[in-house]
Design a protein around this motif. Structure first.
Motif, PDB file in Angstrom:
ATOM      1  N   LEU A  30       4.456   8.908 -14.017  1.00  0.00           N
ATOM      2  CA  LEU A  30       4.134  10.320 -14.188  1.00  0.00           C
ATOM      3  C   LEU A  30       3.518  10.864 -12.909  1.00  0.00           C
ATOM      4  N   SER A  31       3.626  12.168 -12.719  1.00  0.00           N
ATOM      5  CA  SER A  31       3.077  12.790 -11.521  1.00  0.00           C
ATOM      6  C   SER A  31       1.553  12.803 -11.576  1.00  0.00           C
ATOM      7  N   ALA A  32       0.950  13.062 -10.434  1.00  0.00           N
ATOM      8  CA  ALA A  32      -0.516  13.117 -10.368  1.00  0.00           C
ATOM      9  C   ALA A  32      -1.056  14.270 -11.203  1.00  0.00           C
ATOM     10  N   GLY A  33      -0.364  15.407 -11.205  1.00  0.00           N
ATOM     11  CA  GLY A  33      -0.806  16.551 -11.994  1.00  0.00           C
ATOM     12  C   GLY A  33      -0.760  16.276 -13.490  1.00  0.00           C
ATOM     13  N   THR A  34       0.296  15.626 -13.939  1.00  0.00           N
ATOM     14  CA  THR A  34       0.405  15.274 -15.358  1.00  0.00           C
ATOM     15  C   THR A  34      -0.633  14.223 -15.724  1.00  0.00           C
ATOM     16  N   PRO A 107       1.890  23.007 -21.299  1.00  0.00           N
ATOM     17  CA  PRO A 107       3.360  22.940 -21.355  1.00  0.00           C
ATOM     18  C   PRO A 107       4.033  22.103 -20.268  1.00  0.00           C
ATOM     19  N   ARG A 108       3.622  22.236 -19.019  1.00  0.00           N
ATOM     20  CA  ARG A 108       4.299  21.494 -17.943  1.00  0.00           C
ATOM     21  C   ARG A 108       4.084  19.983 -18.089  1.00  0.00           C
ATOM     22  N   ALA A 109       2.863  19.570 -18.363  1.00  0.00           N
ATOM     23  CA  ALA A 109       2.575  18.142 -18.543  1.00  0.00           C
ATOM     24  C   ALA A 109       3.242  17.619 -19.816  1.00  0.00           C
ATOM     25  N   ARG A 110       3.278  18.437 -20.867  1.00  0.00           N
ATOM     26  CA  ARG A 110       3.947  18.048 -22.107  1.00  0.00           C
ATOM     27  C   ARG A 110       5.425  17.795 -21.865  1.00  0.00           C
ATOM     28  N   GLY A 111       6.048  18.649 -21.058  1.00  0.00           N
ATOM     29  CA  GLY A 111       7.459  18.479 -20.740  1.00  0.00           C
ATOM     30  C   GLY A 111       7.723  17.200 -19.965  1.00  0.00           C
ATOM     31  N   LEU A 113       5.814  14.399 -19.834  1.00  0.00           N
ATOM     32  CA  LEU A 113       5.595  13.234 -20.693  1.00  0.00           C
ATOM     33  C   LEU A 113       6.714  13.116 -21.726  1.00  0.00           C
ATOM     34  N   GLY A 114       7.169  14.244 -22.254  1.00  0.00           N
ATOM     35  CA  GLY A 114       8.286  14.227 -23.203  1.00  0.00           C
ATOM     36  C   GLY A 114       9.554  13.672 -22.580  1.00  0.00           C
ATOM     37  N   ARG A 115       9.816  14.043 -21.318  1.00  0.00           N
ATOM     38  CA  ARG A 115      10.985  13.499 -20.617  1.00  0.00           C
ATOM     39  C   ARG A 115      10.843  12.001 -20.366  1.00  0.00           C
ATOM     40  N   ALA A 116       9.629  11.535 -20.162  1.00  0.00           N
ATOM     41  CA  ALA A 116       9.411  10.091 -19.972  1.00  0.00           C
ATOM     42  C   ALA A 116       9.575   9.335 -21.285  1.00  0.00           C
TER      43      ALA A 116
END
Length: 156
Positions: A30-34, A107-111, A113-116
């Motif tokens: 996951l990215s640092a922001g997420t 929303p952005r982090a949810r997306g 993590l959902g893609r992962a």
């Protein structure tokens, strides 16, 4: 009156990070922001099982359960103990934690993590078998990962 240097002004007002004394570690994949958004959600989480580091632990457990190569069916097993550490032995509990943290993310982090989780969920569905007696169970759940065949517990 002489002008104060910016460095001197900043030294008078130290900046305290929002995550506490130790910065959070980045969650693998996951990215640092997420990862930071997850860490913030874990710190304010109101659940017994969501605590700092729980998402990383749950994601690692979910990946480890699906990691054996091959096409043989996998059977989730119940945890021997329901404490916070042992409960991750049940991969379904790990998926519960991931679902709970997914609801609490922006929303952005949810997306992200959902893609992962999407390919992991597809692999879980492919490698586990449906439980034909789900409709007869005394307890029912809205989560699909509990409607898969599991190994019988040793205590039950």
């Amino acid at each position: 009156m002489p002008r104060s240097r910016p460095r001197a002004l900043r030294a008078e007002h130290p900046i305290h990070p929002v995550w506490g004394p130790v910065p959070p570690t980045r969650i693998h994949g996951l990215s640092a922001g997420t990862s930071l958004a997850i860490h913030r959600a874990e710190r304010r989480g109101g659940s017994w099982f969501v605590h700092p580091g729980a998402t990383d632990q749950a994601l690692r457990r979910y990946r480890a359960f699906l990691s054996p190569p091959g096409n043989r069916p996998l059977y989730p097993a119940e945890a021997a103990c329901s404490c916070g550490c042992c409960s991750f032995d049940d991969v379904r509990h790990a998926r519960d934690v991931l679902e709970e943290i997914l609801r609490d993310l922006p929303p952005r982090a949810r997306g992200e993590l959902g893609r992962a989780l999407r390919p992991l969920d597809a692999e879980f569905l492919r490698r586990t078998l449906p439980d034909p007696f789900t409709h007869r169970r005394a307890w029912r759940t809205e989560f699909w990962w509990y409607r898969r065949l599991a190994r019988a517990s040793a205590s039950g």
